[in-house]
Write a protein that holds these residues in place. Structure first.
Motif, PDB file in Angstrom:
ATOM      1  N   TYR A 177       1.146  -1.039  -0.100  1.00  0.00           N
ATOM      2  CA  TYR A 177       0.047   0.340   0.583  1.00  0.00           C
ATOM      3  C   TYR A 177       0.539   1.350   0.276  1.00  0.00           C
ATOM      4  O   TYR A 177       0.576   2.476  -0.833  1.00  0.00           O
ATOM      5  CB  TYR A 177      -0.702  -0.187   1.081  1.00  0.00           C
ATOM      6  CG  TYR A 177      -1.817   1.296   1.691  1.00  0.00           C
ATOM      7  CD1 TYR A 177      -2.863   1.422   0.640  1.00  0.00           C
ATOM      8  CD2 TYR A 177      -1.497   2.523   2.020  1.00  0.00           C
ATOM      9  CE1 TYR A 177      -3.681   2.850   1.073  1.00  0.00           C
ATOM     10  CE2 TYR A 177      -1.411   3.783   2.377  1.00  0.00           C
ATOM     11  CZ  TYR A 177      -3.177   4.248   1.976  1.00  0.00           C
ATOM     12  OH  TYR A 177      -3.229   4.904   1.890  1.00  0.00           O
ATOM     13  N   VAL A 178       1.714   1.828   0.459  1.00  0.00           N
ATOM     14  CA  VAL A 178       2.762   2.515   0.778  1.00  0.00           C
ATOM     15  C   VAL A 178       3.689   2.683  -0.393  1.00  0.00           C
ATOM     16  O   VAL A 178       3.015   3.931  -1.176  1.00  0.00           O
ATOM     17  CB  VAL A 178       4.096   2.615   2.338  1.00  0.00           C
ATOM     18  CG1 VAL A 178       5.102   2.964   2.395  1.00  0.00           C
ATOM     19  CG2 VAL A 178       2.973   2.526   3.564  1.00  0.00           C
ATOM     20  N   GLU A 179       3.892   1.610  -0.841  1.00  0.00           N
ATOM     21  CA  GLU A 179       4.752   1.795  -1.934  1.00  0.00           C
ATOM     22  C   GLU A 179       3.568   2.147  -3.516  1.00  0.00           C
ATOM     23  O   GLU A 179       4.261   3.359  -3.854  1.00  0.00           O
ATOM     24  CB  GLU A 179       5.306   0.006  -2.665  1.00  0.00           C
ATOM     25  CG  GLU A 179       6.466   0.240  -1.186  1.00  0.00           C
ATOM     26  CD  GLU A 179       7.507  -1.191  -2.436  1.00  0.00           C
ATOM     27  OE1 GLU A 179       7.995  -2.039  -1.173  1.00  0.00           O
ATOM     28  OE2 GLU A 179       6.607  -2.303  -2.881  1.00  0.00           O
TER      29      GLU A 179
ATOM     30  N   ASP B 254       1.101   3.417  -3.092  1.00  0.00           N
ATOM     31  CA  ASP B 254       0.485   5.222  -2.508  1.00  0.00           C
ATOM     32  C   ASP B 254       1.087   6.133  -2.688  1.00  0.00           C
ATOM     33  O   ASP B 254       1.245   7.306  -3.657  1.00  0.00           O
ATOM     34  CB  ASP B 254       0.053   4.897  -1.374  1.00  0.00           C
ATOM     35  CG  ASP B 254      -1.318   5.803  -0.814  1.00  0.00           C
ATOM     36  OD1 ASP B 254      -2.019   6.558  -2.091  1.00  0.00           O
ATOM     37  OD2 ASP B 254      -1.151   7.013   0.310  1.00  0.00           O
ATOM     38  N   THR B 255       2.849   5.761  -2.676  1.00  0.00           N
ATOM     39  CA  THR B 255       3.136   7.342  -3.139  1.00  0.00           C
ATOM     40  C   THR B 255       3.918   7.307  -5.112  1.00  0.00           C
ATOM     41  O   THR B 255       3.442   8.020  -4.836  1.00  0.00           O
ATOM     42  CB  THR B 255       4.838   6.441  -2.536  1.00  0.00           C
ATOM     43  OG1 THR B 255       5.046   5.882  -1.323  1.00  0.00           O
ATOM     44  CG2 THR B 255       5.673   7.562  -2.802  1.00  0.00           C
TER      45      THR B 255
ATOM     46  N   ALA C 258       2.904  11.993   2.959  1.00  0.00           N
ATOM     47  CA  ALA C 258       3.658  11.513   3.611  1.00  0.00           C
ATOM     48  C   ALA C 258       4.032  11.000   4.781  1.00  0.00           C
ATOM     49  O   ALA C 258       4.306  10.094   5.327  1.00  0.00           O
ATOM     50  CB  ALA C 258       5.561  11.684   3.361  1.00  0.00           C
TER      51      ALA C 258
ATOM     52  N   HIS D 298       1.979   7.516   5.482  1.00  0.00           N
ATOM     53  CA  HIS D 298       2.786   6.712   5.208  1.00  0.00           C
ATOM     54  C   HIS D 298       3.420   5.910   6.669  1.00  0.00           C
ATOM     55  O   HIS D 298       4.048   5.103   6.482  1.00  0.00           O
ATOM     56  CB  HIS D 298       3.308   6.609   3.916  1.00  0.00           C
ATOM     57  CG  HIS D 298       2.830   7.095   2.314  1.00  0.00           C
ATOM     58  ND1 HIS D 298       3.125   7.615   1.535  1.00  0.00           N
ATOM     59  CD2 HIS D 298       1.637   6.621   2.597  1.00  0.00           C
ATOM     60  CE1 HIS D 298       2.324   7.387   0.333  1.00  0.00           C
ATOM     61  NE2 HIS D 298       1.386   6.699   1.128  1.00  0.00           N
TER      62      HIS D 298
ATOM     63  N   CYS E  58       4.232   2.563   8.332  1.00  0.00           N
ATOM     64  CA  CYS E  58       5.461   1.750   8.154  1.00  0.00           C
ATOM     65  C   CYS E  58       6.111   2.015   9.466  1.00  0.00           C
ATOM     66  O   CYS E  58       6.700   1.061   9.920  1.00  0.00           O
ATOM     67  CB  CYS E  58       6.777   3.442   8.053  1.00  0.00           C
ATOM     68  SG  CYS E  58       6.722   2.360   5.582  1.00  0.00           S
TER      69      CYS E  58
ATOM     70  N   LEU F  94       9.886   3.795   6.148  1.00  0.00           N
ATOM     71  CA  LEU F  94       9.615   4.696   4.857  1.00  0.00           C
ATOM     72  C   LEU F  94      10.424   4.906   3.598  1.00  0.00           C
ATOM     73  O   LEU F  94      10.473   5.156   2.565  1.00  0.00           O
ATOM     74  CB  LEU F  94       9.020   6.193   5.340  1.00  0.00           C
ATOM     75  CG  LEU F  94       8.514   6.882   4.338  1.00  0.00           C
ATOM     76  CD1 LEU F  94       7.408   5.930   4.005  1.00  0.00           C
ATOM     77  CD2 LEU F  94       7.945   8.225   4.956  1.00  0.00           C
TER      78      LEU F  94
ATOM     79  N   GLN G 131      10.225   3.886  -1.245  1.00  0.00           N
ATOM     80  CA  GLN G 131       9.804   5.253  -1.692  1.00  0.00           C
ATOM     81  C   GLN G 131       9.920   4.788  -3.070  1.00  0.00           C
ATOM     82  O   GLN G 131       9.612   6.200  -4.159  1.00  0.00           O
ATOM     83  CB  GLN G 131      10.119   6.370  -1.040  1.00  0.00           C
ATOM     84  CG  GLN G 131       9.617   6.751   0.130  1.00  0.00           C
ATOM     85  CD  GLN G 131       9.703   7.978   0.958  1.00  0.00           C
ATOM     86  OE1 GLN G 131      10.930   7.819   1.273  1.00  0.00           O
ATOM     87  NE2 GLN G 131       9.209   8.649   1.277  1.00  0.00           N
TER      88      GLN G 131
ATOM     89  N   TRP H   4      -3.106   7.540  11.932  1.00  0.00           N
ATOM     90  CA  TRP H   4      -3.894   6.764  10.328  1.00  0.00           C
ATOM     91  C   TRP H   4      -5.297   7.762  10.152  1.00  0.00           C
ATOM     92  O   TRP H   4      -5.206   8.274   9.812  1.00  0.00           O
ATOM     93  CB  TRP H   4      -3.281   5.503   9.549  1.00  0.00           C
ATOM     94  CG  TRP H   4      -3.489   5.450   8.714  1.00  0.00           C
ATOM     95  CD1 TRP H   4      -2.418   5.554   7.863  1.00  0.00           C
ATOM     96  CD2 TRP H   4      -4.676   4.801   7.637  1.00  0.00           C
ATOM     97  NE1 TRP H   4      -3.172   5.711   6.272  1.00  0.00           N
ATOM     98  CE2 TRP H   4      -4.016   5.669   6.129  1.00  0.00           C
ATOM     99  CE3 TRP H   4      -5.621   5.416   8.595  1.00  0.00           C
ATOM    100  CZ2 TRP H   4      -5.214   5.185   5.211  1.00  0.00           C
ATOM    101  CZ3 TRP H   4      -6.791   4.986   7.275  1.00  0.00           C
ATOM    102  CH2 TRP H   4      -6.840   4.321   5.978  1.00  0.00           C
TER     103      TRP H   4
END
Length: 224
Positions: free
Chosen positions: A39-41, A43-44, A82, A85, A89, A96, A100, A158
């Motif tokens: 998700y973080v990757e 969404d970045t 960020a 995110h 993390c 993080l 990225q 979050w």
């Protein structure tokens, strides 16, 4: 109001998003770390495109108030998002900075191209309709989650990140965008309104698929 029509047609997919196992996991306080990192990757990657589309919206604005709004959103997307995110993390015990620079997965690619298509081929109302489901669905699901989250839920920061805050830019952006849609929809034919509805609905569905992609860690089947 045209915005009410948009919200009405999107209720089935919004319900599916609210009941998605990733979203339910956030509410329960437990999501697999691997899913969080996908998700973080992704969404970045998505937010990088989102900022570019916001920038493109400036060329379609007809008033300085509209231009100021989108300029503020560019800064917010680049500088503040960020923070959400980092929270994920921390929960997953990951850095993080290690997440990225990932490549786009299928749904991220499709969603970004959907936004760029609205920028290339549409008017300002088309672009807003394509972009609105992201902040709108997050505002809706964060409200649902916060109502049922335990005080010790590790995802609570979050969740609160996406809750409207009085006096902050993210607190009024959804309302502002829907207001723009209502203003820009005045006088449009039924055919044009249907086109805009479809852009909005497609983005809502892509929001659902974005959660799916992260939770089940979907990727390209053929890659090198």
């Amino acid at each position: 109001m045209f915005s009410a029509r948009l919200k009405a047609i999107a209720q089935p997919v919004l319900a599916d998003i609210e009941n998605h196992p990733f979203v339910r996991g956030i509410q329960a306080g437990a999501v697999p770390a691997a899913a969080l990192m996908v998700y973080v990757e992704q969404d970045t990657c998505f937010l990088d495109a989102f900022a570019k589309v916001y920038a493109g919206a400036l060329s379609k604005c007809t008033t300085k108030d509209q231009m100021r709004f989108f300029e503020e959103q560019i800064r917010y997307t680049l500088n503040d998002e960020a923070g959400a995110h980092q929270i994920l993390c921390d929960i997953a015990g990951q850095k993080l900075s290690d997440h990225q620079h990932a490549k786009q997965r299928p749904i991220t690619y499709l969603y970004n191209e959907h936004l760029f298509n609205a920028l290339r081929t549409g008017d300002l109302i088309d672009l807003i309709a394509a972009m609105l489901p992201c902040p709108w669905t997050y505002t809706e699901i964060s409200q649902q989650i916060v109502d049922g989250a335990a005080p010790d839920n590790p995802f609570l920061p979050w969740i609160e990140f996406y809750q409207p805050q009085p006096g902050q830019i993210d607190g009024s952006m959804v309302k502002t965008l829907f207001g723009m849609v209502d203003e820009l929809a005045i006088g449009l034919s039924e055919e044009r309104q249907h086109e805009i509805e479809q852009r909005f609905l497609r983005s809502c569905e892509l929001e659902y698929e974005f959660w799916e992609q992260a939770y089940y860690q979907k990727d390209w089947k053929y890659k090198n």
